[in-house]
Design a protein around this motif. Structure first.
Motif, short mmCIF file in Angstrom:
data_model
loop_
_atom_site.label_atom_id
_atom_site.label_comp_id
_atom_site.label_asym_id
_atom_site.label_seq_id
_atom_site.Cartn_x
_atom_site.Cartn_y
_atom_site.Cartn_z
N LEU A 161 -51.19 -2.66 -15.46
CA LEU A 161 -51.77 -1.90 -14.43
C LEU A 161 -53.41 -1.99 -14.77
CD1 LEU A 161 -51.66 0.79 -12.54
CD2 LEU A 161 -51.64 2.18 -14.43
N HIS A 162 -53.93 -2.11 -13.70
CA HIS A 162 -55.52 -2.30 -13.47
C HIS A 162 -55.95 -0.86 -12.83
CE1 HIS A 162 -55.63 -6.35 -14.96
NE2 HIS A 162 -54.61 -6.52 -14.11
N GLN A 252 -62.07 13.83 -16.71
CA GLN A 252 -60.93 12.85 -17.17
C GLN A 252 -59.86 13.07 -15.88
OE1 GLN A 252 -60.83 10.37 -19.39
NE2 GLN A 252 -62.78 10.79 -20.02
N GLN A 253 -59.30 12.49 -15.40
CA GLN A 253 -58.27 12.23 -14.36
C GLN A 253 -57.12 11.33 -15.20
OE1 GLN A 253 -59.10 11.63 -10.55
NE2 GLN A 253 -60.17 13.39 -10.35
N THR A 254 -55.77 11.77 -14.97
CA THR A 254 -54.54 11.10 -15.39
C THR A 254 -54.27 10.21 -14.14
OG1 THR A 254 -54.22 13.02 -17.20
CG2 THR A 254 -52.25 11.42 -16.57
N VAL A 255 -53.76 8.94 -14.55
CA VAL A 255 -53.19 8.15 -13.37
C VAL A 255 -51.86 8.00 -14.01
CG1 VAL A 255 -53.28 5.82 -12.42
CG2 VAL A 255 -55.25 7.03 -12.82
N ASN A 256 -50.87 8.10 -13.09
CA ASN A 256 -49.42 8.04 -13.27
C ASN A 256 -49.12 6.85 -12.25
OD1 ASN A 256 -46.70 7.97 -14.14
ND2 ASN A 256 -46.62 10.07 -13.31
N GLU A 257 -48.54 5.68 -12.59
CA GLU A 257 -48.20 4.74 -11.68
C GLU A 257 -47.04 3.83 -12.65
OE1 GLU A 257 -48.46 3.48 -8.71
OE2 GLU A 257 -50.43 4.60 -8.30
N GLU A 258 -46.04 3.48 -11.64
CA GLU A 258 -44.93 2.75 -12.23
C GLU A 258 -45.09 1.29 -12.28
OE1 GLU A 258 -41.53 3.52 -9.92
OE2 GLU A 258 -41.27 5.52 -10.62
N VAL A 259 -44.91 0.55 -13.30
CA VAL A 259 -45.14 -0.74 -13.56
C VAL A 259 -43.79 -1.47 -13.95
CG1 VAL A 259 -47.47 -0.78 -14.02
CG2 VAL A 259 -45.69 -0.56 -15.86
N ALA A 260 -43.33 -2.60 -13.36
CA ALA A 260 -42.02 -3.23 -13.68
C ALA A 260 -42.32 -4.29 -14.53
CB ALA A 260 -41.35 -3.52 -12.33
#
Length: 288
Positions: A161-162, A252-260
């Motif tokens: 994740l970038h 601050q913001q939280t980033v929530n992403e799915e990585v496989a």
């Protein structure tokens, strides 16, 4: 209609799915070897265009700047990962046709001529793949049963994740002034004159003044009375200056992403299909 005359215009164009969501931009264009008609494009997806997915141009449209394909964004991004590094071999093309359900691979797609692609490098990749397939025919130990032969090892990949930022307009602030009328109450001292009556007896000191006139007469004396009246006047004076400015506030913001990521399982002979997961790489990642 997307035909061979639009190949050079496709590179760099925005790609939108059937759900009107932007998928990415065109990276490479693959054409039919016989007709030279564009059949596939690679779409640069992900943050900073770090990934490329193949999308078919069947029934796609192009208006000069935007390519619209007949599949939605999620479907295109989940397409089989194929290296966009040269001519598609039959197994790669068949995998794409099977996924999109748009026919069988009858002619191999090749990237269109463009300054962005090194044709000599593409021919080198094709030659390498040919040599790999030839070696396997002579008994290379271990091969990829789901695709072209590589070597006796399997590569495990994972998504990274970038996260970056971009500056966008969040709103506009303006200065505006208007006139407000209000009542001002103040106390002002005012004076006025009133008539007073003074009586004094006749004395030797004022007897001469008292006997200066006739003995008996009628006459009037008049006194002018004055008073102060309130007079108001208004003037406009500057009282302050107000200006607009900006300041940067960091939060601050939280980033929530799915990585496989891929996991490799070992299927041993005589285990009735039972698999053993290679957890060494996973454990290493967890410890790191």
């Amino acid at each position: 209609m997307i035909d061979s005359s639009t190949v050079n215009q496709l590179v760099g164009a925005d790609v939108y799915g059937s759900d009107d969501a932007k998928i990415g931009t065109v990276g490479q264009v693959y054409v039919d070897n016989d007709t030279q008609a564009p059949t596939w494009v690679t779409v640069r997806t992900g943050l900073f265009g770090s990934s490329e997915s193949f999308a078919p141009l069947d029934d796609a449209t192009f208006d000069g700047s935007v390519v619209r394909v007949t599949h939605d964004k999620a479907f295109v991004k989940d397409a089989p990962r194929v290296d966009a590094d040269g001519e598609l071999d039959p197994s790669e093309e068949q995998a794409l046709y099977s996924y999109y359900g748009n026919g069988d691979a009858t002619t191999h797609g090749a990237p269109a001529e463009s300054p962005l692609f090194d044709q000599d490098a593409d021919r080198g990749v094709d030659a390498q793949r040919t040599n790999e397939r030839s070696s396997n025919d002579h008994g290379t130990q271990g091969h990829d049963t789901s695709g072209p032969t590589t070597d006796d090892a399997m590569t495990r990949s994972e998504e990274r994740l970038h996260v970056g930022t971009e500056r966008v307009e969040a709103g506009r602030a303006r200065l505006r002034k208007h006139i407000v009328t209000e009542n001002v109450t103040t106390n002002v001292p005012v004076s006025h004159e009133e008539v007073t009556l003074s009586r004094e007896p006749i004395t030797d000191a004022n007897a001469a003044d008292a006997l200066a006139g006739p003995d008996l007469s009628e006459e009037e004396h008049e006194v002018v009375l004055t008073e102060e009246r309130v007079v108001t006047a208004k003037e406009t004076v500057p009282v302050e200056r107000v200006s607009l400015g900006t300041e940067t506030v960091t939060e601050q913001q939280t980033v929530n992403e799915e990585v496989a990521h891929e996991e490799i399982e070992l299927v041993e002979p005589g285990t009735d299909g039972h698999t053993t997961t290679d957890t060494s790489a996973v454990d290493r990642d967890a410890r790191s």
